[in-house]
Every structure is written in structure tokens, then in C-alpha cells.
Design a protein around this motif. Structure first.
Motif, mmCIF file in Angstrom:
data_model
loop_
_atom_site.group_PDB
_atom_site.id
_atom_site.type_symbol
_atom_site.label_atom_id
_atom_site.label_comp_id
_atom_site.label_asym_id
_atom_site.label_seq_id
_atom_site.Cartn_x
_atom_site.Cartn_y
_atom_site.Cartn_z
ATOM 1 N N ASP A 259 -32.863 5.668 -10.785
ATOM 2 C CA ASP A 259 -33.488 7.179 -10.510
ATOM 3 C C ASP A 259 -32.319 8.109 -10.469
ATOM 4 O OD1 ASP A 259 -35.779 5.644 -11.524
ATOM 5 O OD2 ASP A 259 -36.721 5.472 -8.923
ATOM 6 N N TYR A 260 -31.453 6.965 -9.388
ATOM 7 C CA TYR A 260 -30.095 8.303 -9.398
ATOM 8 C C TYR A 260 -29.529 8.990 -10.497
ATOM 9 C CZ TYR A 260 -25.851 9.682 -6.882
ATOM 10 O OH TYR A 260 -24.562 10.861 -6.745
ATOM 11 N N ARG B 197 -31.449 9.897 -12.973
ATOM 12 C CA ARG B 197 -32.939 10.542 -13.521
ATOM 13 C C ARG B 197 -32.663 11.591 -13.094
ATOM 14 N NH1 ARG B 197 -38.211 8.113 -13.998
ATOM 15 N NH2 ARG B 197 -37.523 8.295 -11.162
ATOM 16 N N ASP B 198 -32.113 11.750 -11.208
ATOM 17 C CA ASP B 198 -32.610 12.990 -10.347
ATOM 18 C C ASP B 198 -31.424 13.956 -10.373
ATOM 19 O OD1 ASP B 198 -34.442 11.934 -9.395
ATOM 20 O OD2 ASP B 198 -33.738 10.838 -7.847
ATOM 21 N N LYS B 199 -29.907 13.416 -11.091
ATOM 22 C CA LYS B 199 -28.710 13.439 -11.178
ATOM 23 C C LYS B 199 -28.732 14.940 -12.019
ATOM 24 C CE LYS B 199 -25.956 13.561 -7.496
ATOM 25 N NZ LYS B 199 -26.493 14.822 -6.900
ATOM 26 N N LYS C 126 -30.913 15.699 -14.094
ATOM 27 C CA LYS C 126 -32.155 16.160 -12.843
ATOM 28 C C LYS C 126 -31.991 18.354 -12.822
ATOM 29 C CE LYS C 126 -37.110 17.541 -11.756
ATOM 30 N NZ LYS C 126 -37.964 17.388 -11.662
ATOM 31 N N ASP C 127 -30.433 17.779 -11.736
ATOM 32 C CA ASP C 127 -30.224 18.813 -11.179
ATOM 33 C C ASP C 127 -29.313 19.406 -12.109
ATOM 34 O OD1 ASP C 127 -31.345 18.269 -9.014
ATOM 35 O OD2 ASP C 127 -29.202 16.911 -8.105
#
Length: 488
Positions: A463-464, A466-468, A470-471
Motif C-alpha cells: 500500500d505504501y 501504491r500511495d507513493k 499515486k502521489d
RNA sequence: GGCGGGGUAGCCAAGUGGUAAGGCAGGGGACUGCAAAUCCCUUAUACGCGGGUUCGAUUCCCGCCCCCGCCUCCA
């Protein structure tokens, strides 16, 4: 299949019958080149591009002419202000026009005539009107005798008496009648001019279109188009001159697109509420504006907003992924027992599309039938993914659905020709440079790492990542046959 | 004032003389490790207001209100 077109002249939808079977001659009034094009111009370009493409789809041999008004008061004023010859202004904005048109995939017209290269034709046209008694010369100016043309007002539905009553008509001591309009204007000092039988001067606005139409398309054309705001006086005057001279119908169908508004007000230079086409494609894929324009019937007003651009972008992505997701299905194992296919839905969608388009180019309804097919495609896709396999026939039907949607939207709506602007403006270049350079291989690698983490249930790491991503503007979608990613 | 075009759900936007396409957004559910995407259900007692015609009108007719465009250059 019969095509119906709303004709401003009759105020009705009419069966489209071209003068010569199988051939369509279209003329649309192009832009006056003294400034950048805005969304209003863009709409007109997109609408008539769509009309042209659809007519061609129906099998017509279409000849399309769109002019440039490259000499007029506004151009001259601007040139004077900037202390340059008027041709510098005209050339600059013609170049800008082509850049915009190319970005929005507006097909070049078959002929794109400029007024300044048609002066002899214009003079000839005016002379014939004088000879026939419909025009007169006064002190180097030539005017058209509006009252001599008995049908004046038939296009814009107004009578000469009303126009007089309107009292907005500027009285000129030279004109015999305040309603008369200039065909030729004697040049003032410092203005561009050409020699003519009436002395040095330049053409009036309404005459150029007639002369260019006669030259490139003939005395009767099939479709004459333009923005609704051109109906009066421009098209009315064109019609009067042309028909006075030939006693033949000038255009069989007059087609006018609705205007673009902003917060309900007409988009215009004077109100300052305009958005240039450049601004559009520096922020969005050009396709998004195309789709927005075609999501509204061409005769209705279109109120522009950035929120609508956002909504349209989402709808656009939905179309795009339905087309692209054939790749997901291709990777599924074959399952001969898989029930169903899309052939009926395809047939229905195609029929719906063409019926809508043939009813006065009802692109919003046509689009709706495409979206119905998209839903059926997604339903089939979901089921195949869930069942872990798909039959050859169902896969083939999805493939065909995908191809047909792609083809229709590309050939008739002009979408998907390219997803990036094809002409880079300074603004776009600057934007790109400021963006973080994204290396595709690196993203693939990160996704691999993430999938390894997912396999070993290290979801915090997955998830980390994926979040990064997305940023950085990368959105991830996990599908049964791998992970998809896209830039937003 | 004249002419033209409109007023349809939270926002857009088609359409029809027999009871409302499609897109976006919202709510619920399915799917998913969670998401995303997608799908399903749901969101207009109903189409500006008041009359009329009709078995029945949002759709036809009349009146009214409101908005926009053109009447000057304008895509």
C-alpha cells in the motif's frame, strides 16, 4: 439511410438531398484572424468537422471549404496598434489557427481560401451586382441595395421594416438607404487597398464568402454553416447578394451551431469571458473538449465550465478502458462453456448510433447508445473474470465491440487520433519540464516489488508503494491478469 | 420592442401522445487483503407556471413567468 438536417432557412428538420447525388459541398465561415481562437470557435470547428466526417461515413463525396478573413477593421486596428503591416497580424493568427486545428484534430478543409488572394474574384462579383442593378457606387464605396432584393430577411426571419424600426442601423450619408451594406470600401490613408473600377479600396465582409464559394464550389452549395451569431447580418447578406445575382438558391441547407456560454453569458472577446483553445489543451487532452462538445446537441447552447471538463474526462476514461480491457480478456484461459456474447448488443449500439446521428446529428443520443454497449461489455468482462475464463466466441465479440467503438469514435467523432497534443506550445513544454520525469521501466519494477509484497501478505509495503505512486500521478488497478497503471 | 432558441433529477443532457436515454455526483450492495476499476440496486409521484384538447400530455394548443442569443463586429 436517410439523413435529416435542421435548416435555418425553413426552420424545420428536412430530409437531406444534395444537389448532385453522392456529392456534398459545404462551406463554413472561418475565423477573422486578429486574435487567438477560443472555445466558441473550437465548438464550431468541432461540430462541422463531425458533420463532414459523418457525411463521408454515409458515403458522400464531401468537398469542404473554410475561409480565412484576413483583411478587416479589427486586423487593421490591431496592426496599427502594433505598428506592423496587417499581413503580419493575419499571418500570425493563421498560424495559430492551424496549430489549434491540428491539436483538436480538425481535418484541414479541401480549400482554405484567404480573402486577400481572391480580390479579383470579389471585384468581379461586385461588378456583376452593379451591372444587374443590385449595387451602386458612391464616391469609391459600393453598396448593396437591400430593398431591391425582395426576399431580404428570409433567413434570419426579419423584415426590412422591422430593421428600420430597430433604428440601430447606422445612417450614412453616402448610402441611398440605411439598410444597404458595403460591398467595397474606399480605403482611408494608411489602410491596405487594392485597385478596383471604383478606385483603391478593400472588400466588405459579406462579399468575400460569396466570391470564394462561387469560385471553389459553385453558385449553389449544399450546406452553408457557421455559428448562430452569423445568421444576421452576415449570412442574410451573403444570401441576398448571391441570390440577387444568380436567381438560384445559394445554399440548400443553412446549418448553425449553438453558441458557447460561460455562466450563461456568450463567450466573447468583449466580455472577456473567453477561454482560448491553447488553454484547453495545455490542461487537458484535446479529446476531452471534443467529447464535451459532442455531448451536447450542436444547436443547443453549451455552457462551458472546468467542472464539465472534469466530468467529461471521467466519461472519456470509461470509454477508453472499455476499449482497452480487451487486453485483460485476451489473457484469460479459454472456457468453451462460457455463455453469451455481445453480437446483439453490438448490432443494437450501431443501429442506435446511426439513427441518432441521422436525426440532425444527434451526437448526445448517439453517444448514449455507445455507453449502453460499454456497460454490456463490462458486464461480460466481469463475468469472465469471475468465472476465470471465456469462450472464443464471447472473446471475439468483445474484441469486435471494442474495435467498432474505437472506429466509430475515431472516424466520426474524431477521438483517439492521438492522446497528446501534436503541437507543443511553450506553455505545454514548460508544464512538461516542471513535471517529474516518469520512467516507465521504473514503475513496472515498483509494481513488481509491490506484487511480491502482496504475495507475501506484506500489505503495508504494497500500500505504501501504491500511495507513493499515486502521489506521482500514477494510479494502480489490480486485475486478475496483472496490474494496470495509468497516469492521471 | 421584433425575431429565434430554451426552461427535464444534486449537476449536465437526450427524448416521447401512453407515464422519463446516457454521463457525472450521492447512498446501499457485490467484487478486492484493502483499494482502484466494473457491475447491481437506489436518487425526477414526474419534465417552468396556469388553463385547454384527449381515454391519457412532459410531449399538441392558448396565456403567463424566467433565461439566453440576434437585431452593431462576433464561431
Amino acid at each position: 439511410m436517410s439523413l435529416k438536417i435542421y435548416n435555418t432557412l425553413t426552420g424545420k428538420k428536412e430530409e437531406f438531398v444534395p444537389l448532385k447525388p453522392g456529392e456534398v459541398k459545404i462551406y463554413t465561415c472561418g475565423v477573422t484572424v486578429y486574435d487567438y481562437n477560443h472555445v466558441g470557435h473550437g465548438r464550431s470547428l468541432i461540430v462541422f468537422d463531425m458533420i463532414r466526417r459523418y457525411l463521408r461515413y454515409l458515403g458522400y463525396n464531401v468537398k469542404f471549404v473554410r475561409n480565412f478573413t484576413d483583411v478587416d477593421d479589427k486586423i487593421i486596428n490591431r496592426a496599427n496598434r502594433e505598428c506592423v503591416p496587417f499581413t503580419v497580424i493575419a499571418d500570425k493568427y493563421i498560424k495559430e489557427y492551424f496549430e489549434d486545428a491540428e491539436n483538436f484534430r480538425i481535418e484541414p478543409a479541401d480549400v482554405e481560401p484567404r480573402v486577400t488572394t481572391h480580390i479579383p474574384d470579389i471585384i468581379d462579383f461586385i461588378q456583376k451586382l452593379i451591372d444587374k442593378g443590385y449595387a451602386y457606387e458612391v464616391d469609391g464605396d459600393v453598396y448593396f441595395s437591400v430593398r431591391k432584393f425582395k426576399e431580404y430577411g428570409k433567413l434570419s426571419k426579419r423584415s426590412v421594416d422591422e430593421l428600420i424600426a430597430g433604428a440601430r442601423v447606422e445612417a450614412s450619408d453616402k448610402k441611398r438607404d440605411p439598410l444597404d451594406f458595403a460591398l467595397w470600401k474606399r480605403s482611408k490613408a494608411g489602410e491596405p487597398s487594392w485597385d478596383s473600377p471604383w478606385g483603391k479600396g478593400r472588400p466588405g465582409w459579406h462579399t468575400e464568402c460569396c466570391a470564394m464559394i462561387f469560385k471553389h464550389l459553385g453558385e449553389t452549395i449544399d450546406i452553408h454553416g457557421g455559428g448562430l451569431d452569423l445568421t444576421f447580418p452576415h449570412h442574410e447578406n451573403e444570401l441576398a447578394q448571391a441570390e440577387a445575382l444568380t436567381d438560384k438558391p445559394f445554399a440548400r441547407y443553412w446549418v448553425h451551431n449553438g453558441l458557447v456560454t460561460v455562466n450563461g453569458q456568450k463567450m466573447s472577446k468583449s466580455l472577456g469571458n473567453y477561454i482560448t483553445l491553447k488553454e484547453i489543451y495545455s490542461k487537458y487532452e484535446p479529446d476531452i473538449l471534443r467529447l464535451l462538445v459532442l455531448s451536447v446537441h450542436y444547436r443547443s447552447p453549451l455552457d462551458f465550465s472546468w467542472e464539465k471538463m472534469e466530468d467529461t474526462k471521467k466519461a472519456y476514461d470509461k470509454l477508453k478502458s472499455a476499449i482497452d480491457d480487451v487486453n485483460i480478456l485476451e489473457k484469460l484461459p479459454e472456457n468453451p462453456n462460457f455463455e453469451g456474447h455481445l453480437y446483439d448488443d453490438i448490432a443494437k449500439a450501431e443501429q442506435g448510433f446511426y439513427e441518432a446521428m441521422s436525426d440532425d446529428f444527434n451526437s448526445p443520443e448517439a453517444l448514449a447508445s455507445i455507453f449502453k454497449l460499454v456497460r454490456e461489455m463490462n458486464i461480460l468482462k466481469n463475468r469472465a473474470v469471475k468465472e476465470g475464463g471465456i469462450s472464443k466466441k464471447a472473446l471475439q465479440s468483445y474484441r469486435e465491440a471494442s474495435e467498432i467503438i474505437y472506429k466509430i469514435l475515431r472516424d466520426i467523432f474524431g477521438l483517439f487520433d492521438s492522446l497528446q497534443p501534436c503541437v507543443e506550445t511553450e506553455e505545454i513544454k514548460a508544464k512538461k519540464e516542471s513535471e517529474v520525469k516518469i520512467d516507465e521501466n521504473l514503475i513496472e519494477t515498483l509494481i513488481e516489488v509491490r506484487n511480491k509484497a502482496r504475495k507475501s501478505k506484506k500489505y503495508d509495503i504494497a500500500d505504501y508503494i501504491r500511495d507513493k505512486l499515486k502521489d506521482l500521478g500514477i494510479v494502480i488497478e489490480d486485475t486478475p491478469v496483472g496490474t494496470k497503471w495509468k497516469k492521471i
